[in-house]
Scaffold this motif. Structure first.
Motif, PDB file in Angstrom:
ATOM      1  N   ALA A   1      -1.637  19.706   2.756  1.00  9.77           N
ATOM      2  CA  ALA A   1      -0.493  18.874   2.370  1.00  9.77           C
ATOM      3  C   ALA A   1       0.420  18.145   3.371  1.00  9.77           C
ATOM      4  CB  ALA A   1       0.556  19.704   1.147  1.00  9.77           C
ATOM      5  N   LEU A   2       0.667  19.217   4.197  1.00 10.10           N
ATOM      6  CA  LEU A   2       1.300  18.615   5.542  1.00 10.10           C
ATOM      7  C   LEU A   2       0.425  17.585   6.303  1.00 10.10           C
ATOM      8  CD1 LEU A   2       3.979  20.103   6.812  1.00 10.10           C
ATOM      9  CD2 LEU A   2       2.407  20.764   8.519  1.00 10.10           C
ATOM     10  N   PHE A   3      -1.001  18.052   6.407  1.00  9.75           N
ATOM     11  CA  PHE A   3      -1.559  16.970   7.318  1.00  9.75           C
ATOM     12  C   PHE A   3      -1.699  15.799   6.546  1.00  9.75           C
ATOM     13  CE2 PHE A   3      -2.437  20.673   9.944  1.00  9.75           C
ATOM     14  CZ  PHE A   3      -2.575  19.738  11.404  1.00  9.75           C
ATOM     15  N   PHE A   4      -2.283  15.936   5.114  1.00 12.65           N
ATOM     16  CA  PHE A   4      -2.366  14.614   4.423  1.00 12.65           C
ATOM     17  C   PHE A   4      -1.316  13.816   4.112  1.00 12.65           C
ATOM     18  CE2 PHE A   4      -2.456  12.573   0.086  1.00 12.65           C
ATOM     19  CZ  PHE A   4      -3.633  11.874   0.306  1.00 12.65           C
ATOM     20  N   LEU A   5      -0.121  14.301   3.950  1.00 11.74           N
ATOM     21  CA  LEU A   5       1.225  13.297   3.844  1.00 11.74           C
ATOM     22  C   LEU A   5       1.286  12.919   5.203  1.00 11.74           C
ATOM     23  CD1 LEU A   5       3.275  15.270   1.006  1.00 11.74           C
ATOM     24  CD2 LEU A   5       1.830  13.024   0.814  1.00 11.74           C
ATOM     25  N   GLY A   6       1.321  13.631   6.258  1.00  5.40           N
ATOM     26  CA  GLY A   6       1.505  13.199   7.506  1.00  5.40           C
ATOM     27  C   GLY A   6       0.838  11.994   7.973  1.00  5.40           C
ATOM     28  N   SER A   7      -0.674  12.046   7.671  1.00 11.43           N
ATOM     29  CA  SER A   7      -1.526  10.903   7.958  1.00 11.43           C
ATOM     30  C   SER A   7      -1.294   9.768   7.055  1.00 11.43           C
ATOM     31  CB  SER A   7      -2.743  11.337   8.136  1.00 11.43           C
ATOM     32  OG  SER A   7      -3.267  11.943   6.802  1.00 11.43           O
ATOM     33  N   VAL A   8      -0.890   9.955   5.907  1.00 12.18           N
ATOM     34  CA  VAL A   8      -0.666   8.722   4.963  1.00 12.18           C
ATOM     35  C   VAL A   8       0.494   8.061   5.431  1.00 12.18           C
ATOM     36  CG1 VAL A   8       0.201   7.962   2.763  1.00 12.18           C
ATOM     37  CG2 VAL A   8      -1.713   9.758   2.938  1.00 12.18           C
ATOM     38  N   GLN A   9       1.693   8.806   6.066  1.00 11.46           N
ATOM     39  CA  GLN A   9       3.010   8.405   6.216  1.00 11.46           C
ATOM     40  C   GLN A   9       2.779   7.489   7.470  1.00 11.46           C
ATOM     41  OE1 GLN A   9       5.769  11.483   6.399  1.00 11.46           O
ATOM     42  NE2 GLN A   9       6.256  11.146   4.166  1.00 11.46           N
ATOM     43  N   LEU A  10       1.950   8.146   8.485  1.00 19.44           N
ATOM     44  CA  LEU A  10       1.652   7.601   9.605  1.00 19.44           C
ATOM     45  C   LEU A  10       1.145   6.015   9.655  1.00 19.44           C
ATOM     46  CD1 LEU A  10       1.029  10.237  12.477  1.00 19.44           C
ATOM     47  CD2 LEU A  10       2.966   8.725  12.380  1.00 19.44           C
ATOM     48  N   PHE A  11       0.029   6.138   8.598  1.00 16.10           N
ATOM     49  CA  PHE A  11      -0.621   5.133   8.300  1.00 16.10           C
ATOM     50  C   PHE A  11       0.260   3.932   7.729  1.00 16.10           C
ATOM     51  CE2 PHE A  11      -3.496   2.889   5.377  1.00 16.10           C
ATOM     52  CZ  PHE A  11      -4.495   2.111   6.231  1.00 16.10           C
ATOM     53  N   CYS A  12       1.040   4.257   6.946  1.00 13.76           N
ATOM     54  CA  CYS A  12       1.926   3.202   6.425  1.00 13.76           C
ATOM     55  C   CYS A  12       2.808   2.736   7.474  1.00 13.76           C
ATOM     56  CB  CYS A  12       2.807   3.843   5.226  1.00 13.76           C
ATOM     57  SG  CYS A  12       1.631   4.012   3.926  1.00 13.76           S
ATOM     58  N   ILE A  13       3.592   3.417   8.290  1.00 11.34           N
ATOM     59  CA  ILE A  13       4.136   3.007   9.452  1.00 11.34           C
ATOM     60  C   ILE A  13       3.432   2.141  10.240  1.00 11.34           C
ATOM     61  CG2 ILE A  13       5.485   3.848  11.563  1.00 11.34           C
ATOM     62  CD1 ILE A  13       6.197   6.488   9.932  1.00 11.34           C
ATOM     63  N   GLY A  14       2.254   2.482  10.362  1.00 13.14           N
ATOM     64  CA  GLY A  14       1.428   1.640  11.271  1.00 13.14           C
ATOM     65  C   GLY A  14       1.260   0.224  10.836  1.00 13.14           C
ATOM     66  N   ILE A  15       1.065   0.176   9.466  1.00 13.46           N
ATOM     67  CA  ILE A  15       0.952  -1.248   8.791  1.00 13.46           C
ATOM     68  C   ILE A  15       2.169  -1.961   8.981  1.00 13.46           C
ATOM     69  CG2 ILE A  15       0.694  -2.423   6.447  1.00 13.46           C
ATOM     70  CD1 ILE A  15      -1.245  -0.281   5.797  1.00 13.46           C
TER      71      ILE A  15
ATOM     72  N   LEU B   1       0.782  -1.257  -0.064  1.00 18.43           N
ATOM     73  CA  LEU B   1      -0.098  -0.148   0.086  1.00 18.43           C
ATOM     74  C   LEU B   1       0.877   1.116  -0.032  1.00 18.43           C
ATOM     75  CD1 LEU B   1      -3.104   0.224   0.168  1.00 18.43           C
ATOM     76  CD2 LEU B   1      -2.831   0.829   2.575  1.00 18.43           C
ATOM     77  N   ALA B   2       2.102   1.038   0.751  1.00 18.81           N
ATOM     78  CA  ALA B   2       2.809   2.493   0.741  1.00 18.81           C
ATOM     79  C   ALA B   2       3.471   2.891  -0.551  1.00 18.81           C
ATOM     80  CB  ALA B   2       3.945   2.247   1.827  1.00 18.81           C
ATOM     81  N   THR B   3       3.651   1.704  -1.271  1.00 19.25           N
ATOM     82  CA  THR B   3       4.113   1.926  -2.634  1.00 19.25           C
ATOM     83  C   THR B   3       3.136   2.675  -3.639  1.00 19.25           C
ATOM     84  OG1 THR B   3       5.380  -0.235  -2.374  1.00 19.25           O
ATOM     85  CG2 THR B   3       5.522   0.832  -4.692  1.00 19.25           C
TER      86      THR B   3
END
Ligand code: UDP
Ligand code: MG
Length: 328
Positions: A271-285, A231-233
Motif C-alpha cells: 500500500a505504501l509503495f502503491f499510494l506513494g507512486s500514485v501521488q508522485l505521478f499526480c504531482i508530476g502531472i 486523473l488525480a480525482t
C-alpha cells in the motif's frame, strides 16, 4: 516584388546537405505557381553552413527571405516565427529535408481555390518509418483523441497550406507552448486533406531526437486537454473504493483470527509503495501544467532573432543587429 500570394515556410536546423536541392526543386514549383511566392527560411540556430547558404540564396534571389534564431528553439517555434513573418494570402509549411514533396503544393493550392482554408497533407502509409515510430504515433494519437475534443487526423504532420485568415488566428494566439498541428485543428474553418507518399529524408540525420518527439507529445496533450488534471480525482476515488474493501478484509481476518503479522507487513508495504507512486505521478502531472503556467506568466519572447534577410514585417520579439538586411 509585390505582395506575394504564396508564402512557403521552411524551418531549418543543420540541413546544409538538403538546402540546395530543396531550393532547386522549390524554385521550379514557384515558377509555375499562378501568383508571386516568397520562400521564408527559418534558421533554428543551426551550427553548420545552413545560415550562410540562406544568405547566398537571398542575395541571388529576392524571393528568398530568411530569419535566424539566436539559438535552437525547436521546430514548432521556428514554424511560428515563419507564420509571424509571412505576407502571403496562402501560407505553406513544409520540412527542409524533402520528405514533403514540393510538387504537392499544386494540389494543395487547387483545394485552396475550391474554398478550403486549411489543406493538410496526409500520408497514405508510414512504410518508411520503423515499427517503433509507427507504434508510438498510433498510441499517441489514440490517447490524444481520447483526451481532447480536437480531432487531429491520423498520419498528418505540419505539412499544410493555410489561408491568411487561419494564420491571423494562429498569430493572435499568445501562448508559447505551440503544438501547431493541434492549434491548426482547433481553429476550425473548412479543412481537407491531400494524400501523399512520404519520401525518405534526402540527406542528413533526423533532427527530431526521441527526446524532442517526447516533449512534442507531452506539449500536444497539455495544450489540447485538461483531462490529465482530473486523473488525480479518479485515482483518489478508485483508491478510496479499494481502501473500503481492504478495511472489510482486514476486519474479517482479525475477527476470524486468520491474521498473521507477515500478511500485515506485506499489505502495508504494498500500500505504501502503491499510494506513494500514485501521488508522485499526480504531482508530476500538476507540475507539467504549473511549469507551463510559469512559462506563460514570465512572458518572455517566444524566440530571439539574431539576423534577418528581406523580411520587413518584424514582430516585437525581434532585436536584430542587422537592420540593413531587413530591406529587399
Ligand atoms: N527542425 C527544426 N528545429 C529542430 C528540429 C528540427 O527546425 O530543433 C526542422 C528540420 O530542419 C526539418 C523539420 O524540422 O526541416 C523536421 O525535422 P526532421 O526531418 O528531423 O523530423 P521528422 O519530422 O522528419 O521526423
Ligand atoms: Mg524529416
Amino acid at each position: 516584388m509585390n505582395q506575394p500570394i504564396y508564402s512557403i515556410i521552411i524551418p531549418v536546423y543543420n540541413e546544409q546537405e538538403n538546402l540546395l536541392e530543396m531550393y532547386k526543386r522549390l524554385s521550379i514549383v514557384m515558377e509555375q505557381l499562378d501568383g508571386d511566392a516568397e520562400l521564408i527560411l527559418i534558421d533554428d540556430g543551426s551550427r553548420d553552413r545552413s545560415l550562410s547558404m540562406m544568405r547566398e540564396f537571398h542575395e541571388s534571389d529576392p524571393r528568398v527571405r530568411y530569419l535566424s534564431f539566436a539559438r535552437n528553439f525547436g521546430h514548432q517555434i521556428a514554424v511560428t516565427a515563419g507564420l509571424n513573418h509571412a505576407q502571403g494570402r496562402a501560407i505553406i509549411v513544409m520540412d527542409a529535408d524533402l520528405q514533403d514533396p514540393p510538387e504537392l503544393i499544386f494540389r494543395m493550392i487547387n483545394k485552396w481555390h475550391q474554398g478550403y482554408e486549411v489543406v493538410y497533407a496526409q500520408r497514405t502509409s508510414r512504410k518508411q518509418e520503423n515499427w517503433f515510430k509507427r507504434f508510438t504515433a498510433y498510441i499517441f494519437y489514440r490517447i490524444l483523441q481520447l483526451l481532447s475534443d480536437v480531432n487531429i487526423p491520423p498520419d498528418t504532420g505540419d505539412f499544410c497550406l493555410m489561408d491568411r485568415q487561419v494564420v491571423n488566428v494562429l498569430n493572435a494566439m499568445p501562448e508559447r507552448n505551440r503544438y501547431i498541428r493541434g492549434l491548426r485543428a482547433w481553429v476550425g474553418f473548412r479543412q481537407t486533406s491531400v494524400l501523399f507518399e512520404r519520401d525518405p529524408r534526402f540527406a542528413g540525420e533526423v533532427k527530431y531526437t526521441f527526446h524532442k518527439s517526447w516533449v512534442l507529445a507531452i506539449n500536444g496533450i497539455i495544450s489540447l486537454s485538461q483531462v490529465p488534471l482530473r486523473l488525480a480525482t479518479y485515482l483518489g476515488l478508485a483508491s478510496a473504493v479499494i481502501a473500503l474493501l481492504m478495511i472489510c478484509l482486514v476486519l474479517y481476518w482479525r475477527l476470524s483470527s486468520l491474521a498473521s503479522p507477515l500478511i500485515g507487513y506485506t499489505l502495508i508495504t504494498i500500500a505504501l509503495f502503491f499510494l506513494g507512486s500514485v501521488q508522485l505521478f499526480c504531482i508530476g502531472i500538476l507540475g507539467e501544467y504549473i511549469g507551463r503556467i510559469y512559462e506563460e506568466v514570465k512572458g518572455r519572447p517566444i524566440y530571439t532573432v539574431k539576423e534577418v534577410g528581406g523580411l520587413s514585417a518584424l514582430s516585437q520579439t525581434d532585436n536584430s543587429r542587422h537592420p540593413n538586411k531587413m530591406s529587399l
